[in-house]
Write a protein that holds these residues in place. Structure first.
Motif, mmCIF file in Angstrom:
data_model
loop_
_atom_site.group_PDB
_atom_site.id
_atom_site.type_symbol
_atom_site.label_atom_id
_atom_site.label_comp_id
_atom_site.label_asym_id
_atom_site.label_seq_id
_atom_site.Cartn_x
_atom_site.Cartn_y
_atom_site.Cartn_z
ATOM 1 N N ARG A 221 -14.689 -11.139 11.879
ATOM 2 C CA ARG A 221 -15.349 -11.313 10.599
ATOM 3 C C ARG A 221 -15.213 -10.919 9.091
ATOM 4 O O ARG A 221 -14.530 -10.847 8.176
ATOM 5 N N LYS A 222 -16.492 -9.492 9.082
ATOM 6 C CA LYS A 222 -16.626 -8.838 8.450
ATOM 7 C C LYS A 222 -14.915 -8.419 8.071
ATOM 8 O O LYS A 222 -14.563 -8.039 6.335
ATOM 9 N N LEU A 223 -14.849 -7.346 8.874
ATOM 10 C CA LEU A 223 -13.871 -6.722 8.362
ATOM 11 C C LEU A 223 -12.526 -7.229 7.672
ATOM 12 O O LEU A 223 -11.576 -7.565 6.910
ATOM 13 N N ALA A 224 -12.611 -9.097 7.890
ATOM 14 C CA ALA A 224 -11.382 -9.589 7.613
ATOM 15 C C ALA A 224 -11.941 -9.952 6.449
ATOM 16 O O ALA A 224 -11.002 -9.752 5.099
ATOM 17 N N ARG A 225 -13.220 -10.595 6.010
ATOM 18 C CA ARG A 225 -12.984 -10.113 4.322
ATOM 19 C C ARG A 225 -13.414 -9.184 3.600
ATOM 20 O O ARG A 225 -12.604 -9.352 2.707
ATOM 21 N N LEU A 226 -13.291 -8.229 4.538
ATOM 22 C CA LEU A 226 -13.253 -6.522 3.025
ATOM 23 C C LEU A 226 -11.415 -6.928 3.337
ATOM 24 O O LEU A 226 -11.040 -6.523 2.071
ATOM 25 N N ILE A 227 -10.452 -7.042 4.527
ATOM 26 C CA ILE A 227 -9.057 -7.003 3.712
ATOM 27 C C ILE A 227 -8.760 -7.553 3.488
ATOM 28 O O ILE A 227 -8.407 -7.265 1.857
ATOM 29 N N ARG A 228 -9.249 -9.075 3.236
ATOM 30 C CA ARG A 228 -8.980 -9.827 2.070
ATOM 31 C C ARG A 228 -9.649 -9.568 0.542
ATOM 32 O O ARG A 228 -8.740 -9.779 -0.411
ATOM 33 N N PHE A 229 -10.408 -9.188 0.112
ATOM 34 C CA PHE A 229 -11.599 -8.352 -0.480
ATOM 35 C C PHE A 229 -10.170 -7.726 -1.865
ATOM 36 O O PHE A 229 -10.211 -7.211 -2.409
ATOM 37 N N LEU A 230 -9.816 -6.710 -0.455
ATOM 38 C CA LEU A 230 -9.565 -5.515 -0.723
ATOM 39 C C LEU A 230 -7.894 -5.877 -1.249
ATOM 40 O O LEU A 230 -7.250 -5.458 -2.194
ATOM 41 N N GLU A 231 -6.903 -7.021 -0.462
ATOM 42 C CA GLU A 231 -5.835 -7.313 -1.314
ATOM 43 C C GLU A 231 -5.667 -7.785 -2.149
ATOM 44 O O GLU A 231 -4.759 -8.084 -3.124
ATOM 45 N N THR A 232 -7.516 -8.233 -2.624
ATOM 46 C CA THR A 232 -7.610 -9.496 -3.883
ATOM 47 C C THR A 232 -7.703 -7.937 -5.006
ATOM 48 O O THR A 232 -6.885 -8.460 -6.177
ATOM 49 N N LYS A 233 -7.717 -7.242 -4.480
ATOM 50 C CA LYS A 233 -8.221 -6.033 -5.233
ATOM 51 C C LYS A 233 -6.381 -5.069 -6.240
ATOM 52 O O LYS A 233 -6.134 -4.749 -7.010
ATOM 53 N N MET A 234 -5.717 -5.272 -4.848
ATOM 54 C CA MET A 234 -4.443 -4.552 -5.329
ATOM 55 C C MET A 234 -3.540 -5.390 -6.019
ATOM 56 O O MET A 234 -3.137 -5.449 -6.540
ATOM 57 N N MET A 235 -3.361 -6.799 -5.370
ATOM 58 C CA MET A 235 -2.499 -7.566 -6.091
ATOM 59 C C MET A 235 -3.119 -7.336 -8.064
ATOM 60 O O MET A 235 -2.672 -7.706 -8.749
ATOM 61 N N LYS A 236 -4.247 -7.203 -8.075
ATOM 62 C CA LYS A 236 -5.145 -7.263 -9.573
ATOM 63 C C LYS A 236 -4.476 -6.221 -10.361
ATOM 64 O O LYS A 236 -4.845 -5.616 -11.801
ATOM 65 N N CYS A 237 -4.310 -4.813 -9.443
ATOM 66 C CA CYS A 237 -3.818 -3.894 -9.907
ATOM 67 C C CYS A 237 -3.515 -3.336 -11.005
ATOM 68 O O CYS A 237 -1.989 -3.931 -10.264
ATOM 69 N N ARG A 238 -3.033 -2.175 -11.563
ATOM 70 C CA ARG A 238 -1.601 -1.642 -12.255
ATOM 71 C C ARG A 238 -0.974 -1.236 -11.503
ATOM 72 O O ARG A 238 -0.190 -0.540 -12.088
ATOM 73 N N ASP B 258 -0.197 2.942 -9.641
ATOM 74 C CA ASP B 258 0.961 2.858 -8.600
ATOM 75 C C ASP B 258 -0.295 3.561 -7.015
ATOM 76 O O ASP B 258 -0.532 3.643 -6.558
ATOM 77 N N GLU B 259 -0.945 4.540 -8.029
ATOM 78 C CA GLU B 259 -2.048 5.574 -6.773
ATOM 79 C C GLU B 259 -2.667 4.823 -6.342
ATOM 80 O O GLU B 259 -3.573 4.616 -4.881
ATOM 81 N N LYS B 260 -3.919 3.444 -7.201
ATOM 82 C CA LYS B 260 -4.512 2.957 -6.364
ATOM 83 C C LYS B 260 -3.947 1.747 -5.758
ATOM 84 O O LYS B 260 -5.019 1.320 -4.039
ATOM 85 N N ILE B 261 -2.761 1.379 -5.510
ATOM 86 C CA ILE B 261 -2.628 0.267 -5.070
ATOM 87 C C ILE B 261 -1.650 1.037 -3.694
ATOM 88 O O ILE B 261 -2.228 0.553 -2.817
ATOM 89 N N ILE B 262 -1.033 2.019 -3.467
ATOM 90 C CA ILE B 262 -1.587 3.241 -1.971
ATOM 91 C C ILE B 262 -2.295 3.027 -1.935
ATOM 92 O O ILE B 262 -2.942 3.201 -0.721
ATOM 93 N N ARG B 263 -3.492 3.270 -2.368
ATOM 94 C CA ARG B 263 -5.085 4.007 -2.087
ATOM 95 C C ARG B 263 -5.299 2.550 -1.242
ATOM 96 O O ARG B 263 -6.174 2.372 0.180
ATOM 97 N N TYR B 264 -4.807 1.521 -1.441
ATOM 98 C CA TYR B 264 -5.369 0.131 -1.155
ATOM 99 C C TYR B 264 -4.665 -0.336 0.134
ATOM 100 O O TYR B 264 -5.186 -1.084 0.977
ATOM 101 N N ALA B 265 -3.935 -0.159 -0.302
ATOM 102 C CA ALA B 265 -2.495 -0.124 1.018
ATOM 103 C C ALA B 265 -3.020 0.451 2.250
ATOM 104 O O ALA B 265 -3.121 0.140 3.468
ATOM 105 N N ASN B 266 -3.541 1.829 1.853
ATOM 106 C CA ASN B 266 -3.898 2.922 3.131
ATOM 107 C C ASN B 266 -5.135 2.017 4.050
ATOM 108 O O ASN B 266 -5.581 2.101 5.570
ATOM 109 N N THR B 267 -6.130 1.845 2.890
ATOM 110 C CA THR B 267 -7.444 1.101 3.142
ATOM 111 C C THR B 267 -7.340 0.198 3.983
ATOM 112 O O THR B 267 -8.014 -0.163 4.861
ATOM 113 N N ILE B 268 -5.963 -1.207 3.595
ATOM 114 C CA ILE B 268 -5.941 -1.995 4.629
ATOM 115 C C ILE B 268 -5.883 -1.820 5.514
ATOM 116 O O ILE B 268 -5.871 -2.625 6.554
ATOM 117 N N GLY B 269 -4.185 -0.485 5.712
ATOM 118 C CA GLY B 269 -3.588 -0.655 6.861
ATOM 119 C C GLY B 269 -5.233 -0.069 8.067
ATOM 120 O O GLY B 269 -4.809 -0.287 9.352
#
Length: 84
Positions: free
Chosen positions: A13-30, A32-43
């Motif tokens: 459940r903690k991992l699922a919560r962190l993934i949702r949080f990172l997905e939200t941050k990634m969608m708001k990010c402008r 490209d480098e940060k989006i790639i970092r978020y995507a790698n972390t989510i993976g």
């Protein structure tokens, strides 16, 4: 301070919560480098979550198998198969 090292459901459940949080941050990010970092972390977190799920369900399956074996053993013992 006590740490619960064997509650795999809570860890999942903690991992699922962190993934949702990172997905939200990634969608708001402008950026490209940060989006790639978020995507790698989510993976990475998704792969860890899959490992926990796989381990947890394999443990459940083993416990079910043990329960079945124990009941068969008790049944055989009751009906005299193991008499000496």
């Amino acid at each position: 301070m006590g740490t619960n090292w064997y509650d795999l459901d809570r860890d999942g459940r903690k991992l699922a919560r962190l993934i949702r949080f990172l997905e939200t941050k990634m969608m708001k990010c402008r950026s490209d480098e940060k989006i790639i970092r978020y995507a790698n972390t989510i993976g990475t977190l998704i792969s860890k979550k899959a490992e926990i799920c796989k381990f947890r369900y394999s443990v459940d399956d083993l416990l079910k198998e043990l329960k079945i074996r124990k009941s068969k053993y008790e049944k055989q013992k009751r009906f005299g198969r193991f008499r000496k």
